[in-house]
Design an enzyme around this catalytic site. Structure first.
Site, mmCIF file in Angstrom:
data_model
loop_
_atom_site.group_PDB
_atom_site.id
_atom_site.type_symbol
_atom_site.label_atom_id
_atom_site.label_comp_id
_atom_site.label_asym_id
_atom_site.label_seq_id
_atom_site.Cartn_x
_atom_site.Cartn_y
_atom_site.Cartn_z
ATOM 1 N N TYR A 1 2.557 -0.700 18.055
ATOM 2 C CA TYR A 1 2.008 -1.005 16.734
ATOM 3 C C TYR A 1 1.179 -2.283 16.783
ATOM 4 O O TYR A 1 0.041 -2.329 16.288
ATOM 5 C CB TYR A 1 3.153 -1.149 15.731
ATOM 6 C CG TYR A 1 2.703 -1.394 14.305
ATOM 7 C CD1 TYR A 1 2.395 -0.328 13.473
ATOM 8 C CD2 TYR A 1 2.592 -2.686 13.795
ATOM 9 C CE1 TYR A 1 1.985 -0.540 12.161
ATOM 10 C CE2 TYR A 1 2.174 -2.910 12.496
ATOM 11 C CZ TYR A 1 1.876 -1.836 11.679
ATOM 12 O OH TYR A 1 1.458 -2.052 10.384
ATOM 13 N N LYS B 1 -2.945 -2.583 16.114
ATOM 14 C CA LYS B 1 -3.468 -3.367 14.994
ATOM 15 C C LYS B 1 -4.376 -4.492 15.478
ATOM 16 O O LYS B 1 -5.380 -4.829 14.820
ATOM 17 C CB LYS B 1 -2.323 -3.905 14.134
ATOM 18 C CG LYS B 1 -1.510 -2.817 13.445
ATOM 19 C CD LYS B 1 -2.379 -1.905 12.573
ATOM 20 C CE LYS B 1 -1.562 -0.878 11.806
ATOM 21 N NZ LYS B 1 -2.388 -0.021 10.937
#
Length: 264
Positions: A172, A176
């Protein structure tokens, strides 16, 4: 008082959460044509109905959209332009938390799925939106504050910092950070074409997923100076600001809205 926004909005991951809140905020601040995309078409149609009931005269196009599929993305953008004639504000919000956690505990399939949705999917949408915007005129001629098109890629505060050891989730965090980097590169490339591109980096938001996350999330809330989750509409309103002429000199920014989490 004139509305902050006018024109056509396109939002991914719009059936619930930040995407739905953004659609509501766009409608509240003047958008009268919305294209909404999501994999969950039933929930998306419910969102569309709710929006039209709240804002009579609002035109809503509900699109079954898999952002990890090039064809699905291209078809959705093509349909939006065909039916609504242009895209003025694109919000690439669809994403997943990801199955992979700390690197030593992760598997390749979990890593790849997170990359496919959170990074490749955002890039596929942004690429298609840029191509569409390059073929349309600005909303208002000779006004540098009203662009040919505006793109807002939803990243995360974890696009600016690392998750702490307790949270982990390397996939994640990596995706990002990738969204922020992609946003900066595209913003420089297309700013002179009248396309304004920025990234929204929310902190912890009161979505159903996080509100039911249990004791671990409570610890993260306590680490946030304001000691609460963001309301979904607080992120939606921040995205409205990024889409509006109020932020017309903002290019390639990664705007953090996190209750002070990252400044401790």
């Amino acid at each position: 008082m004139p509305s902050l926004l006018k024109g056509v909005g396109f939002i991914t991951g719009a059936a619930s959460g930040i995407g739905k809140a953004t659609a509501q905020c766009f409608a509240k601040h003047g958008v009268r044509k919305l294209a909404l995309g999501d994999l969950n078409i039933k929930a998306l149609e419910d969102t569309a109905t709710e929006l039209k009931n709240t804002y009579p005269g609002l035109e809503v196009l509900a699109l079954e959209l898999n952002t990890a599929s090039e064809k699905s993305v291209e078809d959705s953008i093509s349909t939006t332009v065909k039916k609504l004639h242009r895209i003025d504000y694109a919000v690439n919000n669809a994403g997943i938390a990801g199955a992979a956690w700390k690197s030593a505990e992760s598997d390749l399939a979990g890593w790849q799925k997170t990359v496919d949705v959170n990074l490749t999917g955002v890039w596929l949408c942004s690429r298609a939106e840029i191509r569409a915007m390059l073929h349309q005129e600005p909303l208002e001629a000779n006004n540098p504050r009203l662009n040919r098109g505006i793109i807002i890629n939803v990243a995360s505060m974890y696009g600016k910092i690392a998750t702490n050891a307790a949270v982990g989730n390397v996939s994640y965090t990596a995706t990002k950070h990738g969204v922020v980097g992609m946003t900066k590169a595209d913003a420089i490339t297309y700013c002179r074409e009248g396309i304004r591109i920025n990234a929204m980096c929310p902190g912890y938001v009161a979505t159903p997923l996080l509100e039911n996350a249990g004791v671990g999330m409570q610890g993260e809330i306590e680490r946030t100076p304001v000691k609460r989750l963001a309301l979904m509409e607080e992120i939606g309103d921040s995205i409205v600001y990024m889409a509006s002429p109020l932020s017309s000199f903002m290019y390639g920014a990664a705007m953090v809205v996190d209750g002070g989490y990252t400044i401790q």
